[in-house]
Design a protein around this motif. Structure first.
Motif, mmCIF file in Angstrom:
data_model
loop_
_atom_site.group_PDB
_atom_site.id
_atom_site.type_symbol
_atom_site.label_atom_id
_atom_site.label_comp_id
_atom_site.label_asym_id
_atom_site.label_seq_id
_atom_site.Cartn_x
_atom_site.Cartn_y
_atom_site.Cartn_z
ATOM 1 N N GLU A 232 1.762 6.058 1.688
ATOM 2 C CA GLU A 232 2.531 4.717 0.860
ATOM 3 C C GLU A 232 1.221 4.335 -0.041
ATOM 4 O OE1 GLU A 232 5.443 2.600 1.344
ATOM 5 O OE2 GLU A 232 6.046 4.577 1.972
ATOM 6 N N LEU A 233 -0.227 4.259 0.286
ATOM 7 C CA LEU A 233 -1.123 4.228 -0.430
ATOM 8 C C LEU A 233 -1.279 5.107 -1.752
ATOM 9 C CD1 LEU A 233 -4.283 2.708 1.759
ATOM 10 C CD2 LEU A 233 -2.742 1.474 0.481
ATOM 11 N N MET A 234 -0.949 6.234 -1.181
ATOM 12 C CA MET A 234 -1.623 7.519 -2.007
ATOM 13 C C MET A 234 -0.211 8.106 -2.654
ATOM 14 S SD MET A 234 -4.557 7.715 -2.177
ATOM 15 C CE MET A 234 -4.499 9.508 -2.985
ATOM 16 N N GLN A 235 0.788 7.353 -2.918
ATOM 17 C CA GLN A 235 1.917 7.507 -3.525
ATOM 18 C C GLN A 235 2.821 8.932 -3.475
ATOM 19 O OE1 GLN A 235 1.576 6.696 -7.752
ATOM 20 N NE2 GLN A 235 -0.098 4.836 -7.466
ATOM 21 N N VAL A 236 2.693 9.009 -2.164
ATOM 22 C CA VAL A 236 3.457 10.172 -1.486
ATOM 23 C C VAL A 236 5.010 9.800 -1.424
ATOM 24 C CG1 VAL A 236 3.896 11.549 0.446
ATOM 25 C CG2 VAL A 236 1.648 11.426 -0.421
ATOM 26 N N THR A 237 5.076 8.358 -0.810
ATOM 27 C CA THR A 237 6.235 7.962 -0.612
ATOM 28 C C THR A 237 6.168 6.227 -0.951
ATOM 29 O OG1 THR A 237 5.546 7.221 1.864
ATOM 30 C CG2 THR A 237 6.907 9.470 1.305
ATOM 31 N N LEU B 132 10.581 1.188 0.139
ATOM 32 C CA LEU B 132 11.568 0.151 -0.791
ATOM 33 C C LEU B 132 11.623 -0.861 -0.091
ATOM 34 C CD1 LEU B 132 14.002 2.727 -2.076
ATOM 35 C CD2 LEU B 132 11.981 2.078 -3.149
ATOM 36 N N GLY B 133 11.647 -2.184 -0.825
ATOM 37 C CA GLY B 133 11.855 -3.638 -0.475
ATOM 38 C C GLY B 133 10.758 -4.528 -1.168
ATOM 39 N N ASP B 134 11.321 -5.721 -1.018
ATOM 40 C CA ASP B 134 10.681 -6.809 -1.814
ATOM 41 C C ASP B 134 9.853 -7.692 -0.989
ATOM 42 O OD1 ASP B 134 11.757 -5.847 -4.160
ATOM 43 O OD2 ASP B 134 13.133 -7.419 -4.426
ATOM 44 N N GLY B 135 10.013 -7.427 0.448
ATOM 45 C CA GLY B 135 9.336 -8.342 1.512
ATOM 46 C C GLY B 135 7.851 -8.189 1.527
ATOM 47 N N ASP B 136 7.187 -9.043 2.377
ATOM 48 C CA ASP B 136 5.834 -8.916 2.400
ATOM 49 C C ASP B 136 5.537 -7.795 3.088
ATOM 50 O OD1 ASP B 136 5.530 -11.147 1.033
ATOM 51 O OD2 ASP B 136 5.706 -12.411 2.854
ATOM 52 N N GLY B 137 4.011 -7.257 3.302
ATOM 53 C CA GLY B 137 3.563 -6.225 3.962
ATOM 54 C C GLY B 137 3.694 -5.165 3.517
ATOM 55 N N LYS B 138 3.871 -4.826 2.202
ATOM 56 C CA LYS B 138 4.475 -3.657 1.572
ATOM 57 C C LYS B 138 3.128 -2.712 1.415
ATOM 58 C CE LYS B 138 8.880 -3.348 2.042
ATOM 59 N NZ LYS B 138 9.687 -2.502 2.717
ATOM 60 N N VAL B 139 2.749 -1.467 2.092
ATOM 61 C CA VAL B 139 1.659 -0.840 1.803
ATOM 62 C C VAL B 139 1.425 -0.325 0.337
ATOM 63 C CG1 VAL B 139 0.072 0.942 2.515
ATOM 64 C CG2 VAL B 139 1.533 -0.591 4.280
ATOM 65 N N PHE B 140 2.440 0.091 0.021
ATOM 66 C CA PHE B 140 2.334 0.559 -1.592
ATOM 67 C C PHE B 140 2.151 -0.046 -2.437
ATOM 68 C CE2 PHE B 140 6.961 -0.757 -1.453
ATOM 69 C CZ PHE B 140 7.055 -1.083 -2.881
ATOM 70 N N ARG B 141 2.224 -1.605 -2.252
ATOM 71 C CA ARG B 141 1.841 -2.505 -2.907
ATOM 72 C C ARG B 141 0.390 -3.241 -2.664
ATOM 73 N NH1 ARG B 141 7.349 -4.769 -2.715
ATOM 74 N NH2 ARG B 141 8.212 -4.164 -4.425
ATOM 75 N N TYR B 142 -0.577 -2.303 -1.731
ATOM 76 C CA TYR B 142 -1.764 -2.880 -1.165
ATOM 77 C C TYR B 142 -1.708 -4.274 -0.657
ATOM 78 C CZ TYR B 142 -3.400 0.713 -4.995
ATOM 79 O OH TYR B 142 -3.580 1.730 -5.552
ATOM 80 N N ASP B 143 -0.192 -4.479 0.155
ATOM 81 C CA ASP B 143 -0.285 -5.574 0.679
ATOM 82 C C ASP B 143 0.095 -5.373 2.254
ATOM 83 O OD1 ASP B 143 0.227 -8.321 1.375
ATOM 84 O OD2 ASP B 143 2.377 -8.141 0.741
ATOM 85 N N PHE B 144 -0.956 -5.490 3.043
ATOM 86 C CA PHE B 144 -0.469 -5.246 4.214
ATOM 87 C C PHE B 144 -1.274 -6.219 5.382
ATOM 88 C CE2 PHE B 144 -3.670 -2.264 2.824
ATOM 89 C CZ PHE B 144 -4.767 -2.405 3.548
ATOM 90 N N LEU C 127 1.491 -4.262 -8.035
ATOM 91 C CA LEU C 127 0.197 -4.131 -7.107
ATOM 92 C C LEU C 127 -0.467 -5.710 -6.713
ATOM 93 C CD1 LEU C 127 -1.493 -0.997 -8.177
ATOM 94 C CD2 LEU C 127 0.244 -1.154 -6.065
ATOM 95 N N ALA C 128 -0.640 -5.760 -5.498
ATOM 96 C CA ALA C 128 -1.549 -6.965 -5.032
ATOM 97 C C ALA C 128 -2.902 -6.437 -4.836
ATOM 98 C CB ALA C 128 -1.083 -7.290 -3.470
ATOM 99 N N ASN C 129 -3.873 -7.225 -4.506
ATOM 100 C CA ASN C 129 -5.349 -7.163 -4.289
ATOM 101 C C ASN C 129 -5.844 -6.677 -5.735
ATOM 102 O OD1 ASN C 129 -7.593 -6.674 -2.796
ATOM 103 N ND2 ASN C 129 -7.527 -4.570 -2.787
ATOM 104 N N ASN C 130 -5.303 -7.367 -6.710
ATOM 105 C CA ASN C 130 -5.843 -7.244 -8.170
ATOM 106 C C ASN C 130 -5.797 -5.732 -8.755
ATOM 107 O OD1 ASN C 130 -6.635 -9.856 -8.763
ATOM 108 N ND2 ASN C 130 -8.156 -9.624 -7.432
ATOM 109 N N GLY C 131 -4.812 -4.953 -8.149
ATOM 110 C CA GLY C 131 -4.705 -3.653 -8.462
ATOM 111 C C GLY C 131 -5.742 -2.673 -7.920
ATOM 112 N N GLU C 132 -6.583 -3.123 -6.895
ATOM 113 C CA GLU C 132 -7.763 -2.368 -6.462
ATOM 114 C C GLU C 132 -7.254 -1.721 -5.133
ATOM 115 O OE1 GLU C 132 -12.130 -2.976 -4.948
ATOM 116 O OE2 GLU C 132 -11.288 -4.423 -6.051
ATOM 117 N N MET C 133 -7.519 -0.359 -5.367
ATOM 118 C CA MET C 133 -7.022 0.329 -4.148
ATOM 119 C C MET C 133 -8.212 0.070 -2.773
ATOM 120 S SD MET C 133 -6.011 3.060 -2.357
ATOM 121 C CE MET C 133 -5.019 4.221 -3.441
#
Length: 505
Positions: free
Chosen positions: A64-69, A72-84, A460-466
């Motif tokens: 999720e972090l490295m854009q393999v997968t 999908l969804g708009d809820g909280d805790g989405k790793v692909f948005r740097y939000d976990f 992206l959350a976290n100001n877009g920072e990995m």
């Protein structure tokens, strides 16, 4: 008279009880079973568990972090948005520290009498280092020198070692493991789920892993001279430091589907496995370069590829990572097929090769980088093409297309006239795919190099920072409070943007 009778009865009862106890322990001990553990009994099960833990976190976190997968969804805790959530920290920490006890017991048992075996000792040091490296690269400073000593030494609150000290000790462990494995003491094939008893291949893994960890710290000024010197020694002295020489040397715990060797991906519900979309960054390059791993129907039914990726209307289409919640609706496009015993479709759920510890392609691309940096003589171009080809042939051994022609057709070939950064980008573009499914190595390498260059979505959350690390598990705050406070005073705040030692300038 009565007193004498009572006294006699007591003596009789005591005698009877004494005679009943004689031989009790021997009588209740199964002569066909041993109470002693042997070294091999600690190895296979711990390896299965360790690889399984890595695969779980690879699928749900690294990918999720490295854009393999994209989950999908708009809820909280989405790793692909740097939000976990902080709870993400517990799984890998708890799991790997458990197996470290087994790897350390493997070493101790291999020191004893008739169990004395230098190969098992070397494998233990190698597996300890591999496990600790994943932990420290995930969290930073961690319990190391005092970890796993609660049972024998009653150290229940271990100190956190600085990552630099951990790395220096891991290098020593790998040197010791290389020496021990050179003895080539016999281990039985049935007890070795990775190399079937071939100790020489364990030794190659030891030194290939050594190069991975040396390169990770190679830009640190305080250890750089030592690190570069060791890289040179390993790559110029193959008799003392043998490394992988082909795909057959790759360290893979193969899932046969029999007994304990059942892929942990089979524990994921079919609808959940195929319910995650593949990211456009991951699939676009494979599609646009006509990559055979997704285009050749070598396994399963017509049109199904080795990685089991589903096309959409005959094409491979992904979902952009980091899209903003609520601003645009994306539906799952291409996805990984789930297992269906009736369809004949190849799926990563049952794929034997998903239990990768380290592969030959990664080593070749490590060599490409160190040659490019001028640390070792050779051709970065040759290593680049060898790594790219080996990455494909690991999955498709019969692929017989020229790798140079294949990459040139899509204009992603090696360009000797290009600058340093462009060459680094090409190397790590191939390394990204070589590290597919290899625990968290894509994330670690991105944090070290900044490659591959990932697009940043508006959501992206976290100001877009990995994220630079995972939080420490919450329970550590209360179970080891003094050393936890010392750790954050030493490393920095317990936050995802606090860089670990090898990430800092």
């Amino acid at each position: 008279m009565k007193r004498n009778i009572i006294y006699g009865l007591l003596l009789l009862v005591a005698a009877l009880l004494s005679s009943c106890d004689k031989g009790f322990e021997e009588l209740n001990t199964d002569p066909t079973k041993t109470t002693e553990a042997y070294p091999y009994q600690f190895m296979a099960n711990a390896l299965i568990n360790s690889v399984s833990y890595n695969m779980a976190r690879n699928r749900t976190f690294n990918n999720e972090l490295m854009q393999v997968t994209v989950s999908l969804g708009d809820g909280d805790g989405k790793v692909f948005r740097y939000d976990f959530r902080r709870s993400w920290a517990d799984y890998l920490w708890n799991s790997h520290y458990t197996e470290l006890t087994n790897y350390k017991d493997l070493y101790l048992k291999a020191l004893e009498g008739i169990n004395f075996n230098r190969s098992y000792q070397g494998i233990s040091l190698l597996l300890q280092t591999w496990t600790y490296s994943i932990l420290t690269d995930t969290y930073g400073d961690i319990p190391y020198s005092q970890s796993n000593l609660g049972r024998d030494s009653l150290i229940l609150e271990p100190r956190f070692d600085a990552q630099k000290d951990i790395y220096l000790d891991m290098y020593q462990k790998l040197d010791s493991a290389n020496t021990l494995l050179s003895s080539n003491d016999i281990i039985e094939a049935i007890h070795d789920p990775v190399y079937g008893g071939d100790v020489s291949k364990w030794r190659k893994l030891c030194n290939s892993l050594y190069l991975r960890l040396l390169l990770r710290a190679s830009h640190k000024a305080d250890v750089q001279d030592m690190v570069i010197s060791k890289i040179q020694e390993i790559l110029t002295n193959s008799s003392k430091y043998p490394v992988f020489t082909n795909n057959d040397d790759s360290a893979i715990l193969r899932w046969t589907g029999e007994g304990a060797y059942r892929s942990p991906y089979m524990n994921t519900r079919a609808q959940d496995f195929r319910g995650v979309g593949i990211c456009s960054f991951f699939i676009d390059f494979l599609r646009d370069t006509n990559d055979p791993r997704i285009n050749i129907p070598e396994y399963g039914t017509s049109g199904i590829n080795r990685w089991g990726i589903a096309p959409v209307s005959g094409n491979f289409v992904g979902v952009p990572s980091g899209y903003a919640a609520g601003t645009e609706e994306y539906t799952r496009m291409s996805y990984f097929y789930s297992y269906d015993q009736n369809s004949g479709v190849n799926s990563l759920q049952t794929e034997p090769l998903t239990g990768i510890i380290m592969n030959f392609a990664e080593l070749q691309l490590i060599k490409a980088e160190v040659v490019l940096r001028g640390w070792v003589a050779g051709s970065a171009e040759e290593y680049f093409y060898s790594g790219a080809e080996s990455s494909i042939k690991l999955w498709l051994p019969n692929w017989d297309v020229s790798i140079r022609a294949h990459l040139a057709a899509s204009d992603v070939q090696w360009d000797e006239s290009a600058g340093f950064e462009e060459k680094m980008a090409r190397i790590h573009q191939q390394k990204y795919y070589a590290l597919f499914l290899v625990d968290l190595q894509q994330w670690f390498e991105y944090r070290r190099t900044g490659y591959p260059v990932l697009p940043k979505g508006e959501g992206l959350a976290n100001n877009g920072e990995m994220p630079a690390r995972l939080f420490y598990p919450v329970y550590v705050h209360s179970s080891n409070p003094t050393n936890y406070k010392l750790a954050i005073a030493q490393q920095g705040p317990d936050e995802i943007n606090t860089k670990v030692w090898w990430q800092k300038p």
